[in-house]
Structures are given as C-alpha cells and as structure tokens.
Design an enzyme around this catalytic site. Structure first.
Site, PDB file in Angstrom:
ATOM      1  N   PRO A 135       0.822  -1.216   0.000  1.00  0.00           N
ATOM      2  CG  PRO A 135      -0.920  -1.610   1.494  1.00  0.00           C
ATOM      3  CD  PRO A 135       0.395  -2.180   1.014  1.00  0.00           C
ATOM      4  CB  CYS A 136       1.138   3.753  -2.528  1.00  0.00           C
ATOM      5  SG  CYS A 136      -0.523   4.264  -3.041  1.00  0.00           S
TER       6      CYS A 136
END
Length: 528
Positions: A135-136
């Site tokens: 996840p960014c």
C-alpha cells in the site's frame, strides 16, 4: 517453456497486476502464468478478486453461461451462493486461490497466509514469480501531505512505511526466479529518519534473506528498470532511481500514470536472449485518449443530491436554470457556446443513470484501435457492467457543463478558478486563495487522462466526463476502461468501494506487457 509459471500475488487489490499476467498468451496459444495464491485484506476487493479467479478457471475454454447470467442481473446476488451451486468445482478452486477470505500481511493472519503460500508452491519444480505492490498511502505525495496535518504523526511510527518488509518475507519464503514490485512515484523521495526509503528497499530486495537476517539461503537478485536499454545492462546495480519509473501513457495506457516498477531477476537467470528495450515493443508516440476508449459506452446523466426529487425532469430543469449562466460565461468562444447549446438540446430524452448492468444494442462508432477493442470486448456479453452515474449537487452540474465546454475549445485544458464567473463559483471561503485553482478537472476527449486514483471515490470533481451533454463525473466502468480493465471484469462492493478498487489497481494491459518481458527472461533461462 513447458512448466507453468506459478504466481504469488501480494497486496492484490481487485487483481489488476495478476490479470495482466494471467491473460498473457504466447505465440503458440498457451497461457504460461498461473496465479496460485492471491493475498488481499479489503473485503470488497477480495470479492472482486475471487470472482475474477473463478473466471480464470476457464482460461482456454468456454466461460459458462452462469458467469454472464451473474453479470447481467440488476438484482443483488450473492456470488458465493450463486456459483457454489452452478459451478462448485471451479468456485472452490477460485476460493482456494484467494485464500478463502480476506487476509492481511503483517497481521495475525501471517501464519495462515504463509502456510497457504507453501501449499501453493509445494512440489513445483518450474519457475516461480512474486508480484504486488505494498500500500502506497505512506509514500504518495498526497498521503505525505495529509500525514503532516495529523497531530503527533511521525513517519518512523507509521507501519505502512515498512509493509514492504512483508513482501521481503514472502520473497525469502518463495525464493522466486523473478519478482515484480510496483509503487507510487512518491516512493523515490519518501524518507524515514532522514534515510531514503527507496534506497533501503532497493538494497533489501537485492538479498531478502540478508535483509531479514533469515536462516534461509541468501538468494541474490538484480534489479532491472523495465524501460532501460538492455545493451547498457552491463552496469547492473548502478541505475538512477528515476530509471525505474514507467510512464504508462507511453505504452498504450490512456492516462498519465507514472509508477515505480522494480523487476527483480535472480542472478543466475540469464537475460541474453532479449534484445533492445524491455518494453520497447509497445512504446508509442501516439497516446490513447478518453475519447478513444469511452465513446462507445452508453450515454448517462447524473442524479441530483440535496433535492426533493431525483428524476429526469428535475435534472433537466436544473440544467435549464443554470444554462444561461454557463452560456454567458462562455462568451469568449462562439464554439463553446454552441457546444453548451447542443448539450442542452440533447436532453430532450432521458438517457438514464445506468446501473449494475445496461443492455447494449449495436456498435457505436468509436476511434478505438482494433487491438484495444479486442482487449476490452467480450462477444458473449450483451451489455455493460458497473456503469452507473453518481449523484451530484445541482450547482456542480452547472460547473461541469461550463468546464467541459471550456475544455472543448481550449485543447482539453480545464478552467482554473479564475476562469469561473462569480455566479458559478462554489461557496468555498478559500476558492480564490490559490489552493483550489484546479478544483474541477475535465478528462478531455483528445488528451491523455490524468491518473485514475482512489480519490475518484470522493466527489468526482477531478474526473468530469468530456461530453457536456452528460454533465457528470466518470462511472466505475469508464474509470476501469481508462485503467484498461476488460469489460467482463466485474467490481464487487458498493460504488464507493468499486471506485477505490479501480483507482488503486495496476493497469492490466500494462501488466500484460510486463508479463511478456518476464516470460522472455524465464523462457531463455537455464534451470539450476
């Protein structure tokens, strides 16, 4: 290569990256990549992932009518109940592929996830591949700006910065021949304790066992930029950070999506049979646009929020009430005014708001290239799924009409806040502060679209349809088209969840190009 390449898909989301790999077909008509384990924690994305895993069970053979029956209903149908009765064997295989339920890496699910992964690769002597992107939110520029506003926030205590270590643990467990890791461009400048996160990730990925102090074999990897000339690969390990950035629009994806993609190849796997740039075959100077990929989809109108009635006449009367303001604001261009006039005149009939499934009749003219049409279309489908317009505030429809007409005569450029007359300006006290200059953005007909992100799940102001007569933001299906999801790819969950899934995904078409690169590498590599 006679052995199927087994894939472990991490942080899978709705499955965009895995879709590209599983859809890749060789010149001989085989599908060498097989996803054997997908890990995703969000429930609606996991449902989408499982449904697509079911569809993949029929790769190379006829997809059952039951799949299209499920897609073509506008009633609420539970996929588990529906497919476990009609296709029990394939549905069970799909559930096994997605580990039976949503599961999160780095949580109490750890042991169960690793046990399932070990089961999936047990006894497999062929090539193995790990794909996925942690996840960014902690790395993206928007996420970092938001974090600064959180009282007491420190990057050192944000576990999301270190989710890549879960990826490392899987690499250490699986010891794949190749891995593909994707993330936002903001990863290049993210720091913790003054240290570059990307520099640490690059170093750790080169030898996961060493980075983790693991007692497993120290498998070493070369990190290769996908768009780098292979004749220069003699200097492996000396690439600049920006060499790992892929500009998706340069490879047939109709949006300006710039992402970091790391291709890791075991050092004993040779790459001698690949010529030229890794992705050069698909590089194109002619960028695809929303007009080319959306024109054949059914026209829709938006609904209205904060109104007593939400029907066609209320929508049309609202548009009429704002038309004179828009027409006056477009006085700088007769063409823009004509576009607004035609847009209003076209509202004599109600196109509807769409729905879960919309039947289609005939083929509308479109500038979509044949090869892309073949990628999107499914002849067995008799309509469009996930194509429903959201509701908008009445005043926003006036701004959308103005913005789309403005863009139509300004080479696709959207109006800035200073271009709106007072009567069309939103009631934001900071509207003229300079912080909202591009609050409304049209996805222009003849320009590459901006990046589809999960923000599209919010108000839609950044994703206004280019057609003035529709006065709305993009639907889930339109966003999915820009992301290059095939039309028979159904997104589960409510509409907000569907938007988030599409915005967070890797474009499947780009993933299929990367799959060919990986296949060429593995096909030419001697096995140890």
């Amino acid at each position: 290569m006679t052995d199927t390449i087994r894939i472990i898909d991490l942080f899978a989301g709705p499955g965009g990256l895995g879709e590209g790999f599983s859809a890749f077909e060789t010149d001989t008509g085989s599908f060498p990549f097989k996803i054997v384990a997908s890990v995703e924690k969000e429930e609606s994305a996991h449902k989408t992932l499982t449904l697509r895993a079911f569809y993949r069970q029929f790769r190379g053979r006829k997809v059952p009518d039951a799949y299209y029956e499920y897609l073509s209903t506008n009633e609420k149908v539970n996929a588990e109940e529906f497919f476990s009765k009609k296709c029990p064997e394939e549905w069970a295989a799909a559930k096994q592929e997605t580990l039976g339920a949503p599961k999160a890496l780095g949580s109490e699910d750890h042991e169960e996830i690793f046990s399932e992964i070990e089961r999936a690769i047990e006894g497999h002597s062929g090539p193995k591949l790990v794909i996925g992107g942690p996840p960014c939110q902690a790395y993206s520029l928007v996420g970092r700006a938001r974090n600064k506003g959180i009282k007491g926030y420190t990057a050192e205590k944000d576990d999301r910065h270190f989710l890549y270590q879960e990826y490392l643990k899987v690499l250490d467990l699986v010891q794949p021949d190749v891995f593909v890791m994707e993330n936002v461009k903001g990863l290049l400048t993210a720091k913790v304790n003054g240290e570059s996160i990307f520099a640490k990730i690059r170093k750790d990925l080169q030898c996961p066992a060493r980075a983790l102090n693991s007692d497993r074999d120290e498998i070493e990897y070369e990190l290769i930029p996908l768009a780098y000339p292979l004749e220069d690969l003699g200097g492996l390990g000396h690439f600049r950070d920006k060499d790992f950035v892929i500009r998706a629009e340069d490879f047939g994806i109709p949006q300006a999506r710039h992402r970091v993609i790391l291709l890791g190849v075991r050092k004993k796997v040779r790459k001698s049979n690949i010529q030229g740039e890794l992705l050069a075959r698909w590089r194109s100077e002619a960028h695809l646009t929303p007009g080319q990929v959306l024109a054949d989809l059914p026209r829709l109108r938006s609904g209205l929020t904060r109104c007593k009635a939400n029907d066609f006449m209320s929508w049309r009367n609202n548009l009429y009430n704002g038309f004179s303001k828009v027409y006056s604001a477009l006085s700088f261009s007769e063409v823009a005014q004509d576009n607004a006039q035609r847009a209003y005149e076209s509202t004599s009939e109600d196109p509807g708001q769409g729905g879960r499934f919309i039947p289609m009749s005939g083929n509308r003219a479109t500038g979509m290239p044949v090869w892309l049409k073949n990628w999107f279309k499914d002849e067995a489908m008799m309509g469009v799924v996930n194509h429903q317009a959201r509701n908008h505030m009445p005043e926003d429809l006036h701004r959308y009409l103005f913005a789309s007409c403005y863009a139509s005569v300004n080479k696709g450029a959207s109006p800035r806040s200073a271009d709106y007359p007072e009567e069309l300006a939103p009631a934001h006290k900071n509207w003229k502060s300079g912080n909202f200059v591009d609050r409304f953005k049209v996805q222009a007909e003849n320009r590459v679209a901006s990046t589809v992100t999960s923000h599209i799940s919010k108000d839609g102001h950044y994703f206004i349809h280019y057609d003035p007569s529709q006065c709305r933001s993009l639907t889930v299906r339109e966003a999915a088209r820009i992301q290059t999801f095939p039309d028979n790819y159904f997104f589960e969950g409510n509409r907000t969840q569907q938007y988030v899934q599409v915005g967070n995904a890797v474009p499947p078409l780009l993933a299929s190009y990367i799959a060919e690169v990986v296949f060429c590498i593995l096909d030419s590599a001697p096995r140890e």
